[in-house]
Design a protein around this motif. Structure first.
Motif, PDB file in Angstrom:
ATOM      1  N   VAL A  52     152.248  67.653  77.337  1.00  0.00           N
ATOM      2  CA  VAL A  52     152.313  68.937  78.034  1.00  0.00           C
ATOM      3  C   VAL A  52     153.032  68.806  79.373  1.00  0.00           C
ATOM      4  CG1 VAL A  52     150.894  70.578  79.331  1.00  0.00           C
ATOM      5  CG2 VAL A  52     150.448  70.209  76.926  1.00  0.00           C
ATOM      6  N   ASP A  53     152.721  67.765  80.140  1.00  0.00           N
ATOM      7  CA  ASP A  53     153.337  67.629  81.458  1.00  0.00           C
ATOM      8  C   ASP A  53     154.854  67.551  81.356  1.00  0.00           C
ATOM      9  OD1 ASP A  53     150.881  67.711  82.721  1.00  0.00           O
ATOM     10  OD2 ASP A  53     150.666  65.528  82.800  1.00  0.00           O
ATOM     11  N   GLU A  54     155.363  66.734  80.412  1.00  0.00           N
ATOM     12  CA  GLU A  54     156.807  66.594  80.255  1.00  0.00           C
ATOM     13  C   GLU A  54     157.436  67.893  79.754  1.00  0.00           C
ATOM     14  OE1 GLU A  54     157.491  63.186  77.795  1.00  0.00           O
ATOM     15  OE2 GLU A  54     156.611  61.796  79.264  1.00  0.00           O
ATOM     16  N   ALA A  55     156.763  68.561  78.837  1.00  0.00           N
ATOM     17  CA  ALA A  55     157.295  69.819  78.304  1.00  0.00           C
ATOM     18  C   ALA A  55     157.346  70.891  79.389  1.00  0.00           C
ATOM     19  CB  ALA A  55     156.457  70.296  77.120  1.00  0.00           C
ATOM     20  N   VAL A  56     156.281  70.993  80.168  1.00  0.00           N
ATOM     21  CA  VAL A  56     156.244  71.995  81.232  1.00  0.00           C
ATOM     22  C   VAL A  56     157.286  71.668  82.301  1.00  0.00           C
ATOM     23  CG1 VAL A  56     154.818  72.995  83.063  1.00  0.00           C
ATOM     24  CG2 VAL A  56     153.880  72.716  80.759  1.00  0.00           C
ATOM     25  N   ASP A  57     157.467  70.390  82.606  1.00  0.00           N
ATOM     26  CA  ASP A  57     158.524  70.009  83.553  1.00  0.00           C
ATOM     27  C   ASP A  57     159.882  70.509  83.073  1.00  0.00           C
ATOM     28  OD1 ASP A  57     156.742  68.791  85.252  1.00  0.00           O
ATOM     29  OD2 ASP A  57     157.241  66.734  84.641  1.00  0.00           O
ATOM     30  N   PHE A  82     151.604  78.596  84.988  1.00  0.00           N
ATOM     31  CA  PHE A  82     150.486  79.314  85.588  1.00  0.00           C
ATOM     32  C   PHE A  82     149.258  78.426  85.733  1.00  0.00           C
ATOM     33  CE2 PHE A  82     153.216  82.814  85.222  1.00  0.00           C
ATOM     34  CZ  PHE A  82     152.691  83.877  85.926  1.00  0.00           C
ATOM     35  N   PHE A  83     148.562  78.132  84.663  1.00  0.00           N
ATOM     36  CA  PHE A  83     147.338  77.349  84.777  1.00  0.00           C
ATOM     37  C   PHE A  83     147.149  76.547  83.504  1.00  0.00           C
ATOM     38  CE2 PHE A  83     146.388  81.649  83.342  1.00  0.00           C
ATOM     39  CZ  PHE A  83     145.723  81.417  82.141  1.00  0.00           C
ATOM     40  N   SER A  84     146.280  75.544  83.596  1.00  0.00           N
ATOM     41  CA  SER A  84     145.963  74.685  82.449  1.00  0.00           C
ATOM     42  C   SER A  84     144.469  74.733  82.196  1.00  0.00           C
ATOM     43  CB  SER A  84     146.388  73.238  82.729  1.00  0.00           C
ATOM     44  OG  SER A  84     147.775  73.146  82.959  1.00  0.00           O
ATOM     45  N   ILE A 127     144.957  69.543  76.152  1.00  0.00           N
ATOM     46  CA  ILE A 127     145.238  70.431  77.281  1.00  0.00           C
ATOM     47  C   ILE A 127     146.124  71.567  76.807  1.00  0.00           C
ATOM     48  CG2 ILE A 127     147.251  69.094  78.039  1.00  0.00           C
ATOM     49  CD1 ILE A 127     146.422  69.789  80.959  1.00  0.00           C
ATOM     50  N   ILE A 128     145.989  72.718  77.452  1.00  0.00           N
ATOM     51  CA  ILE A 128     146.839  73.887  77.217  1.00  0.00           C
ATOM     52  C   ILE A 128     147.344  74.342  78.582  1.00  0.00           C
ATOM     53  CG2 ILE A 128     146.955  76.269  76.382  1.00  0.00           C
ATOM     54  CD1 ILE A 128     144.454  75.611  74.654  1.00  0.00           C
ATOM     55  N   THR A 129     148.640  74.607  78.677  1.00  0.00           N
ATOM     56  CA  THR A 129     149.201  75.171  79.902  1.00  0.00           C
ATOM     57  C   THR A 129     149.926  76.456  79.569  1.00  0.00           C
ATOM     58  OG1 THR A 129     149.442  73.007  80.950  1.00  0.00           O
ATOM     59  CG2 THR A 129     150.778  74.790  81.850  1.00  0.00           C
ATOM     60  N   MET A 130     149.662  77.490  80.342  1.00  0.00           N
ATOM     61  CA  MET A 130     150.318  78.777  80.164  1.00  0.00           C
ATOM     62  C   MET A 130     151.577  78.834  81.023  1.00  0.00           C
ATOM     63  SD  MET A 130     148.323  80.112  77.937  1.00  0.00           S
ATOM     64  CE  MET A 130     149.124  81.705  77.810  1.00  0.00           C
ATOM     65  N   VAL A 169     151.354  76.335  75.785  1.00  0.00           N
ATOM     66  CA  VAL A 169     151.850  75.001  75.443  1.00  0.00           C
ATOM     67  C   VAL A 169     150.664  74.074  75.201  1.00  0.00           C
ATOM     68  CG1 VAL A 169     153.391  73.134  76.130  1.00  0.00           C
ATOM     69  CG2 VAL A 169     153.848  75.469  76.929  1.00  0.00           C
ATOM     70  N   PHE A 170     150.519  73.620  73.953  1.00  0.00           N
ATOM     71  CA  PHE A 170     149.388  72.799  73.512  1.00  0.00           C
ATOM     72  C   PHE A 170     149.773  71.331  73.429  1.00  0.00           C
ATOM     73  CE2 PHE A 170     148.346  76.910  71.741  1.00  0.00           C
ATOM     74  CZ  PHE A 170     146.963  76.967  71.683  1.00  0.00           C
TER      75      PHE A 170
END
Length: 198
Positions: free
Chosen positions: A42-47, A58-60, A86-89, A100-101
């Motif tokens: 998730v961290d790499e995808a959100v980056d 937004f938030f995880s 983890i999920i990040t919106m 993002v799952f």
């Protein structure tokens, strides 16, 4: 090329024969709120989504599981021992959010589906100038497949498109139709458009 165009033309003709009014309606349906995608990290995808695509995180929340029963299967149709780490919106401009799952699961397939696979999918981002956006992706080390193509001979005529791959292999697309598409002009209706929020 003729075969490809004729297939697209047939699809456009079939779509044109569908009545304009909805035959049924999910009560209260307003539109697409979010699209869920599963990524290896998730961290790499959100980056990537934030730093390259220009989205906003937004938030995880999470984790969910592991559970001793079959809650994951009953509610999410996954292996009962699957865990959502983890999920990040994330919001990308004027459009639905991305949920993002990051999962772990005993039966997880690490290969993203191709568009030709059942359940295959892609996400398309609208851009103002497809050539500028394509060059930007290439300059940022993103694997872009070919150069933009026009969608001539279809209801989407007026639009150009090109595919690219996210760092984890997911298919994505950029599209642009600065003057609109032919179906909207011919049938006096419009697809949802991130330029106008209509």
């Amino acid at each position: 090329m003729i075969k490809k165009l004729s297939t697209l033309t047939c699809a456009a003709l079939m779509a044109a024969s569908i009545p304009l009014g909805a035959q049924a309606e999910l009560p209260g349906m307003r539109g697409t709120q979010h699209i869920g995608i599963t990524v290896p990290n998730v961290d790499e995808a959100v980056d990537f989504l934030v730093d390259v695509m220009g989205c906003e995180a937004f938030f995880s929340f999470g984790p969910f599981g592991p559970f001793d029963d079959d809650w994951m299967t009953k509610n999410l149709n996954v292996n009962p021992r699957a865990v959502i780490e983890i999920i990040t919106m994330v919001r990308c401009g004027n459009g639905p959010a991305l949920e993002v799952f990051q999962y772990t699961s005993p039966d997880q397939d690490a290969n993203p589906p191709k568009n030709s696979d059942i359940g295959g999918y892609h996400i398309a981002f609208y851009v103002d100038d497809i050539n500028v956006a394509t060059d930007y992706l290439i300059e940022n080390g993103v694997q872009v497949l070919e150069r933009p193509h026009p969608l001539t001979g279809t209801g989407l005529e007026g639009m150009e498109w090109v595919y690219f791959l996210a760092p984890w292999g997911m298919q994505m697309e950029i599209v642009s139709a600065p003057d609109g598409i032919i179906d909207e002009e011919q049938n006096n209706r419009s697809f949802w458009d991130p330029k106008s929020d209509s």
